[in-house]
Design a protein around this motif. Structure first.
Motif, PDB file in Angstrom:
ATOM      1  N   VAL A  71      -0.630  -7.171   1.329  1.00 53.92           N
ATOM      2  CA  VAL A  71      -1.922  -6.670   1.261  1.00 53.92           C
ATOM      3  C   VAL A  71      -2.165  -6.196   2.834  1.00 53.92           C
ATOM      4  O   VAL A  71      -2.144  -6.989   3.780  1.00 53.92           O
ATOM      5  CB  VAL A  71      -3.660  -7.223   1.307  1.00 53.92           C
TER       6      VAL A  71
ATOM      7  N   THR B 155       0.951  -1.058   0.338  1.00 50.18           N
ATOM      8  CA  THR B 155       0.555   0.219   0.408  1.00 50.18           C
ATOM      9  C   THR B 155       0.624   0.867   0.108  1.00 50.18           C
ATOM     10  O   THR B 155       1.619   1.365  -0.067  1.00 50.18           O
ATOM     11  CB  THR B 155      -1.349  -0.119   1.311  1.00 50.18           C
ATOM     12  N   LYS B 156       0.428   2.320  -1.080  1.00 48.94           N
ATOM     13  CA  LYS B 156       0.779   3.962  -0.476  1.00 48.94           C
ATOM     14  C   LYS B 156       0.237   4.202   0.071  1.00 48.94           C
ATOM     15  O   LYS B 156       0.949   5.938   0.928  1.00 48.94           O
ATOM     16  CB  LYS B 156       1.465   4.210  -1.884  1.00 48.94           C
ATOM     17  N   GLU B 157      -0.557   4.091   1.103  1.00 51.89           N
ATOM     18  CA  GLU B 157      -1.331   4.473   1.503  1.00 51.89           C
ATOM     19  C   GLU B 157      -0.726   4.545   3.337  1.00 51.89           C
ATOM     20  O   GLU B 157      -0.029   4.110   3.409  1.00 51.89           O
ATOM     21  CB  GLU B 157      -2.801   3.980   2.492  1.00 51.89           C
TER      22      GLU B 157
ATOM     23  N   PRO C 228      -8.570  -3.636   3.687  1.00 53.47           N
ATOM     24  CA  PRO C 228      -7.422  -3.016   3.500  1.00 53.47           C
ATOM     25  C   PRO C 228      -7.647  -1.357   2.926  1.00 53.47           C
ATOM     26  O   PRO C 228      -8.715  -0.817   2.654  1.00 53.47           O
ATOM     27  CB  PRO C 228      -7.551  -4.224   2.328  1.00 53.47           C
TER      28      PRO C 228
ATOM     29  N   ASP D 262      -6.276   1.225  -1.647  1.00 53.29           N
ATOM     30  CA  ASP D 262      -5.179   1.319  -2.965  1.00 53.29           C
ATOM     31  C   ASP D 262      -5.433   0.091  -2.968  1.00 53.29           C
ATOM     32  O   ASP D 262      -5.010  -0.820  -3.947  1.00 53.29           O
ATOM     33  CB  ASP D 262      -4.098   2.040  -2.863  1.00 53.29           C
ATOM     34  N   GLN D 263      -5.618  -0.944  -1.452  1.00 54.53           N
ATOM     35  CA  GLN D 263      -5.991  -2.834  -1.933  1.00 54.53           C
ATOM     36  C   GLN D 263      -6.536  -2.699  -1.670  1.00 54.53           C
ATOM     37  O   GLN D 263      -7.476  -4.187  -1.741  1.00 54.53           O
ATOM     38  CB  GLN D 263      -4.862  -2.406  -0.948  1.00 54.53           C
TER      39      GLN D 263
END
Length: 373
Positions: free
Chosen positions: A228, A15-17, A276, A279-280
Protein backbone atom coordinates in the motif's frame (compact mmCIF):
# COMPACT_ATOMS: atom_id res chain seq x y z
CA UNK A 1 -3.82 -26.99 23.84
CA UNK A 2 -2.38 -25.74 20.53
CA UNK A 3 -2.99 -22.12 19.64
CA UNK A 4 -5.25 -20.92 16.89
CA UNK A 5 -4.14 -21.85 13.37
CA UNK A 6 -3.34 -18.60 11.58
CA UNK A 7 -4.18 -18.26 7.89
CA UNK A 8 -1.43 -17.09 5.60
CA UNK A 9 -1.16 -13.41 4.82
CA UNK A 10 -2.00 -12.32 1.30
CA UNK A 11 -0.73 -8.91 0.27
CA UNK A 12 -3.00 -6.61 -1.70
CA UNK A 13 -2.03 -5.66 -5.28
CA UNK A 14 0.37 -2.78 -5.80
CA UNK A 15 -0.91 0.54 -7.07
CA UNK A 16 -1.22 1.12 -10.80
CA UNK A 17 -0.95 4.90 -10.33
CA UNK A 18 1.98 6.69 -11.96
CA UNK A 19 3.54 8.14 -8.80
CA UNK A 20 6.66 10.27 -8.43
CA UNK A 21 8.89 7.54 -7.00
CA UNK A 22 12.11 8.19 -5.08
CA UNK A 23 15.35 7.01 -6.65
CA UNK A 24 16.95 4.92 -3.88
CA UNK A 25 19.94 2.60 -3.91
CA UNK A 26 19.55 -1.10 -3.08
CA UNK A 27 22.27 -2.79 -1.04
CA UNK A 28 22.71 -6.50 -1.78
CA UNK A 29 23.68 -7.97 1.58
CA UNK A 30 24.76 -11.23 -0.08
CA UNK A 31 27.93 -9.29 -0.96
CA UNK A 32 28.69 -8.74 2.72
CA UNK A 33 30.92 -11.83 3.16
CA UNK A 34 32.47 -11.72 -0.31
CA UNK A 35 36.00 -10.35 -0.85
CA UNK A 36 35.75 -6.59 -1.15
CA UNK A 37 31.99 -6.80 -0.66
CA UNK A 38 31.75 -4.61 2.42
CA UNK A 39 33.85 -1.90 0.83
CA UNK A 40 31.62 -1.96 -2.26
CA UNK A 41 28.50 -1.71 -0.12
CA UNK A 42 29.95 1.23 1.83
CA UNK A 43 30.45 3.16 -1.41
CA UNK A 44 26.77 2.68 -2.23
CA UNK A 45 25.74 3.55 1.31
CA UNK A 46 27.80 6.72 1.56
CA UNK A 47 25.72 8.93 -0.72
CA UNK A 48 22.41 7.64 0.63
CA UNK A 49 23.10 8.30 4.30
CA UNK A 50 24.77 11.65 3.79
CA UNK A 51 21.95 13.02 1.66
CA UNK A 52 18.62 11.23 2.12
CA UNK A 53 18.98 8.59 4.83
CA UNK A 54 16.84 6.06 2.95
CA UNK A 55 17.82 2.95 1.00
CA UNK A 56 16.75 -0.64 0.38
CA UNK A 57 18.44 -3.90 1.31
CA UNK A 58 17.90 -7.29 -0.32
CA UNK A 59 19.15 -10.85 0.30
CA UNK A 60 19.01 -10.41 4.07
CA UNK A 61 18.52 -14.06 5.11
CA UNK A 62 14.95 -13.64 6.33
CA UNK A 63 12.51 -15.51 4.13
CA UNK A 64 9.31 -14.02 2.72
CA UNK A 65 7.44 -16.74 4.60
CA UNK A 66 8.91 -15.49 7.89
CA UNK A 67 8.02 -11.89 7.02
CA UNK A 68 4.47 -12.85 6.02
CA UNK A 69 4.00 -14.70 9.30
CA UNK A 70 4.62 -11.42 11.13
CA UNK A 71 2.10 -9.67 8.90
CA UNK A 72 -0.36 -12.45 9.70
CA UNK A 73 0.22 -12.03 13.44
CA UNK A 74 -0.28 -8.28 13.08
CA UNK A 75 -3.50 -8.86 11.17
CA UNK A 76 -4.78 -11.23 13.88
CA UNK A 77 -3.90 -8.77 16.64
CA UNK A 78 -5.76 -5.88 14.98
CA UNK A 79 -8.77 -8.13 14.37
CA UNK A 80 -9.22 -8.47 18.14
CA UNK A 81 -12.07 -6.51 19.76
CA UNK A 82 -11.00 -3.07 20.93
CA UNK A 83 -11.70 -3.94 24.56
CA UNK A 84 -9.24 -6.84 24.29
CA UNK A 85 -6.52 -4.69 22.70
CA UNK A 86 -7.01 -2.00 25.35
CA UNK A 87 -5.85 -4.46 28.00
CA UNK A 88 -2.35 -3.79 26.64
CA UNK A 89 -2.68 0.00 26.64
CA UNK A 90 -1.73 2.34 29.49
CA UNK A 91 -2.27 6.04 28.76
CA UNK A 92 -0.37 7.15 31.88
CA UNK A 93 2.69 5.09 30.92
CA UNK A 94 2.51 6.42 27.37
CA UNK A 95 2.49 10.00 28.62
CA UNK A 96 5.71 9.26 30.56
CA UNK A 97 7.53 7.94 27.51
CA UNK A 98 6.78 4.22 27.88
CA UNK A 99 5.83 3.19 24.36
CA UNK A 100 5.71 -0.63 24.47
CA UNK A 101 2.33 -2.29 24.19
CA UNK A 102 -0.75 -0.96 22.41
CA UNK A 103 -1.73 2.56 21.38
CA UNK A 104 -5.25 2.92 19.97
CA UNK A 105 -6.20 5.10 17.03
CA UNK A 106 -7.53 8.51 17.98
CA UNK A 107 -5.09 8.89 20.86
CA UNK A 108 -3.80 12.15 19.41
CA UNK A 109 -5.16 15.01 17.32
CA UNK A 110 -3.73 14.94 13.81
CA UNK A 111 -4.99 18.44 13.08
CA UNK A 112 -8.06 20.53 12.20
CA UNK A 113 -10.17 18.45 14.58
CA UNK A 114 -9.27 15.13 12.92
CA UNK A 115 -7.82 12.45 15.19
CA UNK A 116 -5.01 10.16 14.11
CA UNK A 117 -5.98 6.93 12.32
CA UNK A 118 -3.07 4.73 13.42
CA UNK A 119 -2.94 1.84 15.85
CA UNK A 120 0.45 0.72 17.14
CA UNK A 121 1.52 -2.45 18.92
CA UNK A 122 5.16 -2.51 20.06
CA UNK A 123 6.88 -5.70 21.19
CA UNK A 124 10.18 -4.92 22.99
CA UNK A 125 13.28 -6.89 22.19
CA UNK A 126 13.86 -10.04 24.20
CA UNK A 127 16.78 -8.83 26.31
CA UNK A 128 15.35 -9.93 29.67
CA UNK A 129 14.52 -6.37 30.78
CA UNK A 130 11.12 -5.88 29.13
CA UNK A 131 8.91 -8.72 30.27
CA UNK A 132 5.32 -7.90 29.34
CA UNK A 133 2.03 -9.72 29.16
CA UNK A 134 1.12 -10.39 25.53
CA UNK A 135 -2.27 -11.04 23.90
CA UNK A 136 -2.94 -14.72 23.30
CA UNK A 137 -2.26 -14.62 19.56
CA UNK A 138 1.22 -13.20 20.24
CA UNK A 139 1.88 -15.33 23.34
CA UNK A 140 1.05 -18.52 21.41
CA UNK A 141 3.71 -17.60 18.84
CA UNK A 142 6.19 -15.78 21.06
CA UNK A 143 9.17 -17.98 20.17
CA UNK A 144 8.61 -17.24 16.50
CA UNK A 145 8.32 -13.52 17.27
CA UNK A 146 11.59 -13.60 19.23
CA UNK A 147 13.38 -15.48 16.45
CA UNK A 148 12.22 -12.90 13.92
CA UNK A 149 13.21 -10.01 16.19
CA UNK A 150 16.68 -11.44 16.71
CA UNK A 151 17.14 -12.08 12.98
CA UNK A 152 16.26 -8.46 12.22
CA UNK A 153 19.13 -7.54 14.53
CA UNK A 154 21.79 -10.03 13.47
CA UNK A 155 21.04 -10.30 9.75
CA UNK A 156 20.36 -6.63 9.03
CA UNK A 157 21.12 -4.20 11.85
CA UNK A 158 24.54 -5.58 12.79
CA UNK A 159 25.67 -5.79 9.16
CA UNK A 160 24.66 -2.19 8.54
CA UNK A 161 26.40 -1.07 11.72
CA UNK A 162 29.62 -2.67 10.48
CA UNK A 163 29.24 -0.84 7.18
CA UNK A 164 28.75 2.43 9.06
CA UNK A 165 31.88 1.70 11.09
CA UNK A 166 33.88 1.24 7.89
CA UNK A 167 32.40 4.46 6.50
CA UNK A 168 33.50 6.27 9.67
CA UNK A 169 36.97 4.65 9.41
CA UNK A 170 36.69 3.31 12.94
CA UNK A 171 39.63 1.16 14.08
CA UNK A 172 37.29 -1.76 14.80
CA UNK A 173 34.31 -2.49 12.56
CA UNK A 174 32.47 -4.00 15.56
CA UNK A 175 32.57 -0.77 17.57
CA UNK A 176 28.99 0.25 16.75
CA UNK A 177 27.79 -3.35 17.11
CA UNK A 178 29.06 -3.32 20.71
CA UNK A 179 26.91 -0.23 21.37
CA UNK A 180 23.85 -2.04 19.97
CA UNK A 181 24.01 -5.48 21.59
CA UNK A 182 20.71 -7.35 21.52
CA UNK A 183 21.08 -8.90 24.97
CA UNK A 184 22.12 -5.65 26.66
CA UNK A 185 19.36 -3.39 27.97
CA UNK A 186 17.98 -1.24 25.19
CA UNK A 187 14.80 0.04 23.58
CA UNK A 188 14.72 -1.87 20.27
CA UNK A 189 11.27 -3.14 19.38
CA UNK A 190 9.22 -4.88 16.73
CA UNK A 191 6.07 -3.05 15.67
CA UNK A 192 2.79 -4.00 14.04
CA UNK A 193 1.27 -0.76 12.72
CA UNK A 194 -2.22 -0.33 11.30
CA UNK A 195 -3.53 2.73 9.42
CA UNK A 196 -7.28 2.74 8.83
CA UNK A 197 -8.48 4.12 5.51
CA UNK A 198 -10.10 7.56 5.78
CA UNK A 199 -12.85 9.23 3.84
CA UNK A 200 -12.01 11.74 1.13
CA UNK A 201 -13.51 14.47 3.31
CA UNK A 202 -11.35 13.66 6.31
CA UNK A 203 -8.21 13.38 4.22
CA UNK A 204 -8.89 16.79 2.73
CA UNK A 205 -9.07 18.33 6.22
CA UNK A 206 -5.52 17.15 6.97
CA UNK A 207 -4.00 17.83 3.54
CA UNK A 208 -4.04 14.13 2.67
CA UNK A 209 -1.64 13.15 5.46
CA UNK A 210 -1.74 10.14 7.79
CA UNK A 211 1.31 11.45 9.67
CA UNK A 212 3.35 14.62 9.39
CA UNK A 213 6.94 14.75 8.18
CA UNK A 214 9.28 13.62 10.96
CA UNK A 215 12.44 11.71 11.84
CA UNK A 216 12.78 8.56 13.97
CA UNK A 217 14.62 8.75 17.26
CA UNK A 218 16.85 5.64 17.19
CA UNK A 219 19.65 4.39 14.93
CA UNK A 220 18.04 2.40 12.10
CA UNK A 221 14.43 1.60 11.19
CA UNK A 222 13.53 -1.48 9.14
CA UNK A 223 10.26 -1.26 7.20
CA UNK A 224 9.28 -4.58 5.67
CA UNK A 225 7.83 -4.40 2.20
CA UNK A 226 4.07 -3.93 2.02
CA UNK A 227 2.31 -2.81 -1.14
CA UNK A 228 0.00 0.00 0.00
CA UNK A 229 1.81 3.11 -1.24
CA UNK A 230 1.85 5.75 1.49
CA UNK A 231 5.42 6.36 2.64
CA UNK A 232 7.03 9.51 1.28
CA UNK A 233 10.53 10.90 1.84
CA UNK A 234 11.90 14.42 1.61
CA UNK A 235 14.89 14.32 -0.72
CA UNK A 236 17.93 16.59 -0.68
CA UNK A 237 16.21 18.93 -3.18
CA UNK A 238 13.33 19.47 -0.74
CA UNK A 239 10.87 17.37 -2.77
CA UNK A 240 8.49 14.77 -1.39
CA UNK A 241 8.86 11.46 -3.25
CA UNK A 242 6.91 8.22 -2.88
CA UNK A 243 8.81 5.13 -1.72
CA UNK A 244 8.14 2.22 -4.07
CA UNK A 245 7.37 -1.16 -2.45
CA UNK A 246 10.03 -3.39 -4.04
CA UNK A 247 9.78 -7.18 -3.92
CA UNK A 248 12.21 -8.95 -1.62
CA UNK A 249 13.50 -5.79 0.06
CA UNK A 250 13.43 -3.97 3.36
CA UNK A 251 13.26 -0.17 3.28
CA UNK A 252 15.84 1.25 5.71
CA UNK A 253 16.03 4.70 7.19
CA UNK A 254 18.68 6.22 9.42
CA UNK A 255 17.58 8.05 12.56
CA UNK A 256 18.34 10.72 15.18
CA UNK A 257 20.67 8.74 17.45
CA UNK A 258 22.95 7.84 14.54
CA UNK A 259 22.91 11.48 13.46
CA UNK A 260 23.95 12.52 16.98
CA UNK A 261 26.73 9.91 17.16
CA UNK A 262 28.15 11.08 13.81
CA UNK A 263 27.93 14.82 14.45
CA UNK A 264 25.33 15.21 11.72
CA UNK A 265 27.25 13.34 9.00
CA UNK A 266 24.65 10.58 8.68
CA UNK A 267 21.30 12.22 8.04
CA UNK A 268 18.21 11.35 10.01
CA UNK A 269 15.78 10.68 7.20
CA UNK A 270 12.70 12.87 6.93
CA UNK A 271 9.57 10.97 6.02
CA UNK A 272 5.79 11.09 6.30
CA UNK A 273 2.80 8.87 5.63
CA UNK A 274 0.38 10.12 2.98
CA UNK A 275 -3.06 8.81 2.17
CA UNK A 276 -2.64 6.09 -0.50
CA UNK A 277 -3.33 6.79 -4.19
CA UNK A 278 -6.89 6.52 -5.51
CA UNK A 279 -6.80 2.80 -6.37
CA UNK A 280 -5.67 1.95 -2.81
CA UNK A 281 -7.41 4.71 -0.86
CA UNK A 282 -10.01 2.30 0.54
CA UNK A 283 -7.42 -0.20 1.83
CA UNK A 284 -6.20 -0.31 5.43
CA UNK A 285 -2.40 -0.29 5.65
CA UNK A 286 -0.62 -2.83 7.84
CA UNK A 287 3.09 -2.46 8.52
CA UNK A 288 5.77 -4.60 10.16
CA UNK A 289 8.76 -2.60 11.38
CA UNK A 290 11.84 -3.08 13.54
CA UNK A 291 13.38 -0.14 15.38
CA UNK A 292 17.07 -0.46 16.37
CA UNK A 293 18.53 1.83 19.02
CA UNK A 294 21.85 2.11 20.86
CA UNK A 295 21.93 0.36 24.21
CA UNK A 296 20.51 2.45 27.04
CA UNK A 297 23.87 3.34 28.58
CA UNK A 298 25.37 4.76 25.34
CA UNK A 299 25.98 8.51 25.54
CA UNK A 300 24.85 10.35 22.40
CA UNK A 301 27.99 12.42 21.94
CA UNK A 302 29.77 12.37 18.56
CA UNK A 303 32.14 9.43 18.20
CA UNK A 304 35.58 10.68 19.14
CA UNK A 305 37.81 8.09 17.44
CA UNK A 306 36.47 8.41 13.90
CA UNK A 307 39.22 9.74 11.61
CA UNK A 308 36.54 10.84 9.15
CA UNK A 309 34.55 12.85 11.71
CA UNK A 310 37.77 14.37 13.04
CA UNK A 311 38.92 15.44 9.57
CA UNK A 312 35.51 17.05 8.97
CA UNK A 313 35.54 18.77 12.36
CA UNK A 314 32.27 17.10 13.42
CA UNK A 315 32.69 17.19 17.19
CA UNK A 316 29.26 18.32 18.39
CA UNK A 317 25.55 17.86 17.78
CA UNK A 318 22.21 19.42 18.74
CA UNK A 319 22.42 17.98 22.24
CA UNK A 320 26.02 18.79 23.08
CA UNK A 321 25.60 22.36 21.84
CA UNK A 322 23.03 22.73 24.62
CA UNK A 323 25.45 21.27 27.16
CA UNK A 324 23.49 17.99 27.18
CA UNK A 325 25.23 14.61 27.21
CA UNK A 326 22.24 12.29 27.28
CA UNK A 327 22.29 8.54 27.40
CA UNK A 328 20.08 6.76 24.89
CA UNK A 329 17.68 5.89 27.71
CA UNK A 330 17.37 9.57 28.67
CA UNK A 331 16.90 10.60 25.03
CA UNK A 332 14.16 8.02 24.47
CA UNK A 333 12.29 9.21 27.55
CA UNK A 334 12.31 12.92 26.70
CA UNK A 335 11.64 12.38 23.00
CA UNK A 336 8.84 9.85 23.52
CA UNK A 337 7.28 12.04 26.19
CA UNK A 338 7.17 14.90 23.69
CA UNK A 339 5.80 12.67 20.92
CA UNK A 340 2.95 11.37 23.08
CA UNK A 341 2.08 14.73 24.64
CA UNK A 342 -1.63 15.49 24.41
CA UNK A 343 -1.94 18.75 22.48
CA UNK A 344 -4.74 21.11 21.61
CA UNK A 345 -5.98 21.07 18.06
CA UNK A 346 -3.17 21.52 15.57
CA UNK A 347 -3.84 23.67 12.53
CA UNK A 348 -2.97 22.31 9.08
CA UNK A 349 -3.08 24.52 6.02
CA UNK A 350 -4.27 23.32 2.61
CA UNK A 351 -0.65 22.90 1.50
CA UNK A 352 0.17 20.73 4.54
CA UNK A 353 1.88 23.23 6.84
CA UNK A 354 1.42 22.53 10.58
CA UNK A 355 0.94 25.16 13.28
CA UNK A 356 1.50 23.90 16.85
CA UNK A 357 1.12 25.46 20.27
CA UNK A 358 4.13 27.11 21.91
CA UNK A 359 5.24 24.10 24.01
CA UNK A 360 3.84 21.24 21.91
CA UNK A 361 7.15 20.45 20.23
CA UNK A 362 9.55 21.15 23.11
CA UNK A 363 11.79 18.15 23.86
CA UNK A 364 14.20 20.01 26.14
CA UNK A 365 14.66 23.72 26.84
CA UNK A 366 16.25 25.01 23.65
CA UNK A 367 15.45 21.92 21.61
CA UNK A 368 12.17 21.46 19.73
CA UNK A 369 11.03 18.60 17.54
CA UNK A 370 10.73 19.47 13.88
CA UNK A 371 7.62 18.90 11.81
CA UNK A 372 8.24 18.95 8.06
CA UNK A 373 5.73 19.91 5.39
Amino acid sequence: MPGKIIDRYDHVPVTKEDLDWADLVTLDLSQFEQPGGKESLVKQLDHAVRNVGFFYVKNFNISQEEVDRQFALGREFYALPLEEKLKYHNADDLAKGEYNGYRPAGHRIMGNGVKDNVQVYNIPKFDGYHNRQQPQVVADNIQEVETFSRKCHTEVVEKLLRLFAILLELPDEDQLVRDHQYDVKGEDHLRYMHYSARSVEENKKVSGLYSAGHTDLGSITLLFRQPVAALQILNSQGEWKWVRPQDGTITINTCDALTALTGGLIKSSIHRVHAPPADQAHVDRLGVLYFARPNNHVILDPISNSPLLNRLGLHDNELTRLGQHLTMEEWVKVRQTQQQRRVKDVKISEDGKFTHGEKDLEILPGLNAKVYS
